[in-house]
Motif scaffolding. Structure first.
Motif, PDB file in Angstrom:
ATOM      1  N   ALA A   1       0.852  -1.195   0.000  1.00  0.00           N
ATOM      2  CA  ALA A   1       0.000   0.000   0.000  1.00  0.00           C
ATOM      3  C   ALA A   1       0.885   1.241   0.000  1.00  0.00           C
ATOM      4  N   ALA A  23      -0.238   3.997  -1.699  1.00  0.00           N
ATOM      5  CA  ALA A  23      -1.111   5.141  -1.997  1.00  0.00           C
ATOM      6  C   ALA A  23      -1.222   6.086  -0.808  1.00  0.00           C
ATOM      7  N   ASP A  30      -7.664  11.007   3.899  1.00  0.00           N
ATOM      8  CA  ASP A  30      -8.232  10.535   5.175  1.00  0.00           C
ATOM      9  C   ASP A  30      -9.732  10.812   5.260  1.00  0.00           C
ATOM     10  N   PRO A  68     -12.429   4.766   4.813  1.00  0.00           N
ATOM     11  CA  PRO A  68     -11.976   3.501   5.394  1.00  0.00           C
ATOM     12  C   PRO A  68     -10.459   3.378   5.260  1.00  0.00           C
ATOM     13  N   ILE A 102      -7.825   1.334   4.011  1.00  0.00           N
ATOM     14  CA  ILE A 102      -7.764   0.196   3.068  1.00  0.00           C
ATOM     15  C   ILE A 102      -6.745  -0.837   3.549  1.00  0.00           C
ATOM     16  N   LEU A 103      -5.571  -0.346   3.930  1.00  0.00           N
ATOM     17  CA  LEU A 103      -4.504  -1.258   4.351  1.00  0.00           C
ATOM     18  C   LEU A 103      -4.902  -2.034   5.610  1.00  0.00           C
ATOM     19  N   PHE A 130       3.133   1.768   3.908  1.00  0.00           N
ATOM     20  CA  PHE A 130       4.033   2.915   3.869  1.00  0.00           C
ATOM     21  C   PHE A 130       3.560   3.886   4.940  1.00  0.00           C
ATOM     22  N   ALA A 185       3.737   8.009   5.548  1.00  0.00           N
ATOM     23  CA  ALA A 185       4.204   9.341   5.167  1.00  0.00           C
ATOM     24  C   ALA A 185       4.115  10.204   6.415  1.00  0.00           C
ATOM     25  N   LYS A 198       2.489   3.202  13.726  1.00  0.00           N
ATOM     26  CA  LYS A 198       1.595   2.952  12.590  1.00  0.00           C
ATOM     27  C   LYS A 198       1.637   1.486  12.172  1.00  0.00           C
ATOM     28  N   LYS A 222      -1.740  -0.714  12.223  1.00  0.00           N
ATOM     29  CA  LYS A 222      -2.310  -1.289  10.986  1.00  0.00           C
ATOM     30  C   LYS A 222      -2.178  -2.806  10.964  1.00  0.00           C
TER      31      LYS A 222
HETATM   32  N1  CTP Z   1      -3.739   3.817   4.019  1.00  0.00           N
HETATM   33  C1  CTP Z   1      -4.828   3.163   3.497  1.00  0.00           C
HETATM   34  N2  CTP Z   1      -6.076   3.711   3.621  1.00  0.00           N
HETATM   35  C2  CTP Z   1      -6.245   4.885   4.252  1.00  0.00           C
HETATM   36  C3  CTP Z   1      -5.138   5.577   4.793  1.00  0.00           C
HETATM   37  C4  CTP Z   1      -3.891   5.005   4.647  1.00  0.00           C
HETATM   38  O1  CTP Z   1      -4.658   2.086   2.908  1.00  0.00           O
HETATM   39  N3  CTP Z   1      -7.467   5.381   4.360  1.00  0.00           N
HETATM   40  C5  CTP Z   1      -2.403   3.175   3.922  1.00  0.00           C
HETATM   41  C6  CTP Z   1      -1.422   3.919   3.057  1.00  0.00           C
HETATM   42  O2  CTP Z   1      -1.467   3.439   1.723  1.00  0.00           O
HETATM   43  C7  CTP Z   1      -0.101   3.586   3.739  1.00  0.00           C
HETATM   44  C8  CTP Z   1      -0.474   3.482   5.191  1.00  0.00           C
HETATM   45  O3  CTP Z   1      -1.868   3.183   5.218  1.00  0.00           O
HETATM   46  O4  CTP Z   1       0.389   2.331   3.371  1.00  0.00           O
HETATM   47  C9  CTP Z   1      -0.204   4.713   6.014  1.00  0.00           C
HETATM   48  O5  CTP Z   1      -0.712   5.857   5.397  1.00  0.00           O
HETATM   49  P1  CTP Z   1      -0.457   7.301   6.003  1.00  0.00           P
HETATM   50  O6  CTP Z   1      -1.131   8.299   5.145  1.00  0.00           O
HETATM   51  O7  CTP Z   1       0.995   7.459   6.324  1.00  0.00           O
HETATM   52  O8  CTP Z   1      -1.158   7.195   7.410  1.00  0.00           O
HETATM   53  P2  CTP Z   1      -2.612   7.344   7.903  1.00  0.00           P
HETATM   54  O9  CTP Z   1      -3.157   5.977   8.113  1.00  0.00           O
HETATM   55  O10 CTP Z   1      -3.400   8.232   7.010  1.00  0.00           O
HETATM   56  O11 CTP Z   1      -2.380   8.013   9.328  1.00  0.00           O
HETATM   57  P3  CTP Z   1      -2.016   9.550   9.727  1.00  0.00           P
HETATM   58  O12 CTP Z   1      -2.811  10.410   8.777  1.00  0.00           O
HETATM   59  O13 CTP Z   1      -2.463   9.628  11.123  1.00  0.00           O
HETATM   60  O14 CTP Z   1      -0.542   9.687   9.578  1.00  0.00           O
END
Ligand code: CTP
Length: 411
Positions: free
Chosen positions: A276, A278, A282, A310, A312-313, A332, A334, A346, A350
């Motif tokens: 994942a 992407a 949020d 939702p 996804i990961l 991943f 970010a 994280k 997850k």
């Molecule tokens: N991800 C996902 N679905 C979401 C949000 C994130 O699948 N709705 C996945 C991303 O593809 C990545 C990981 O979760 O592999 C972390 O994404 P990141 O944007 O760093 O974190 P968030 O889960 O959005 O948390 P935060 O905003 O609190 O940093």
């Protein structure tokens, strides 16, 4: 990228109008770091001159088996020894038929036949009229050449020099280059199926506006390419980006997080690895308007409300497939600060066995990145490099963690 640094490539040209593309290919090979030795059939010299290829490869071109420049007077032996691959582009229908029968009445076919079979791969980029390509004789030859261990690249589709339209064009120079680079990558994911998400998502406010983020998709596209190069079957679920699809990768385009989730759920039963990358939005607007939201002249700004998307990961990681170790999940992270502690938290939140942390603002849109890999045992820094280099390193790390004997890999 010097992906072919230190590689010695014998570039063979047989006769066909696609010889004009071989000039560009020769240049691209040299640019990628390869040492290129060109050998042309007599027919090829009717389409493009050896002088052109000599200038582009920075080497004298060979065209005749009677050429006495090699000290032992055996050009066909000398040229095929010590090269990393023989690439024939274009490979005409006639030249392939000749190879199939082990005939060797010109320098290029002689060199192909005399090459050390186990050490020097032979790669063909076919080029011909669509009827010639579709002919049972050609198709039979292609099958037999493959069975003999020759790598026969795909053909392109579209307008042909003869005015007809169909299959049989030679691939473009950059496509052949990508296939050759992939050929040299270790096949660490052979037989595995990899699902990758990439890019941002776009959450519509109305038909002309929406919210998104600065993710370029480059890391995810590099992951898909690296997994494919490593021999995997790859599906790439891509948010709205304008990057070209890596060769051999099946791409599913989506826009919103909900569409991305649906595409991932449809594909995950056929995947062994989920990566994942992407940058999923949020939140999405709770009620996207069907019509453009207009100013009403009062100076009032619209009141927007959002709903959380939702994860996804996390959803995939908590599925039966992932929990039983059949689907290896890689996330991943970010972050903008405190990379280690945020990424560690994280990974646990997850429920994924492996997570690659990076500094979002430093990498979004760039061609380079640096990753901090985190698993249950510790961390590993992948220092600053191109995204493709990092993706290949990550593929290596993933491959090393995959179950070989059905033993589940759990977070
Ligand atoms: N991800 C996902 N679905 C979401 C949000 C994130 O699948 N709705 C996945 C991303 O593809 C990545 C990981 O979760 O592999 C972390 O994404 P990141 O944007 O760093 O974190 P968030 O889960 O959005 O948390 P935060 O905003 O609190 O940093």
């Amino acid at each position: 990228m010097n992906d072919l640094q230190n590689k010695r490539i014998l570039l063979g040209l047989s006769g066909g109008i696609a010889c004009y593309k071989a000039a560009e290919l020769c240049r691209a090979l040299v640019k990628a770091g390869a040492q290129v030795q060109v050998v042309m059939t007599e027919a090829a010299t009717h389409f493009i001159t050896p002088v052109t290829l000599q200038a582009l490869s920075n080497r004298e071109v060979f065209t005749s088996q009677w050429d006495d420049r090699p000290a032992n007077n055996m050009a066909h032996i000398e040229l095929g020894r010590g090269v990393d691959a023989i690439l024939v582009a274009p490979a005409s229908a006639d030249f392939m038929a000749k190879l199939l029968h082990g005939r060797a009445d010109d320098l290029l076919s002689l060199t192909c036949l005399a090459r050390p079979l186990q050490q020097v791969p032979l790669i063909l980029a076919p080029a011909m009229n669509r009827e010639m390509w579709a002919h049972p004789a050609t198709q039979r030859n292609v099958q037999q050449l493959k069975a003999d261990g020759t790598v026969v690249l795909d053909v392109g589709q579209g307008d042909q020099a003869c005015g007809e339209v169909g299959d049989g064009r030679m691939l473009e120079a950059d496509e052949i280059l990508d296939d050759l680079i992939a050929h040299f990558q270790p096949k660490r994911l052979s037989g595995r199926r990899v699902l990758v998400t990439a890019g941002p998502t776009y959450e519509a406010l109305d038909p002309v506006r929406g919210i998104t983020n600065l993710s370029s998709g480059k890391m995810g596209f590099a992951m898909a390419r690296a997994a494919r190069e490593a021999g995997a079957q790859v599906v790439l679920v891509a948010g709205p980006v304008s990057l070209p699809t890596p060769r051999g990768v099946r791409r599913v385009d989506v826009r919103s997080a909900l569409q991305m989730q649906a595409a991932v759920q449809a594909e995950m039963a056929q995947a062994d690895v989920f990566v994942a990358t992407a940058a999923v939005a949020d939140w999405r607007p709770t009620n996207a308007s069907d019509q453009k939201i207009k100013k009403d002249g009062s100076g009032q700004t619209p009141v927007l409300s959002f709903t959380e998307n939702p994860d996804i990961l996390a959803g995939v990681a908590s599925s039966d497939r992932a929990r039983s170790g059949q689907l290896f999940c890689v996330g991943f992270a970010a972050e903008s600060h405190d990379l280690l502690s945020n990424a560690q938290a994280k990974r646990e939140r997850k429920g994924v066995p492996l997570l690659a942390g990076n500094i979002g603002p430093a990498t979004f849109g760039q061609d380079d990145n640096a990753l901090l890999l985190i698993d249950a045992h510790g961390t590993l820094e992948l220092p600053h490099a191109s995204k493709l280099t990092l993706a290949r390193q990550l593929v290596e790390q993933i491959a090393a963690r995959l179950p070989r004997d059905g033993t589940p890999v759990l977070p």
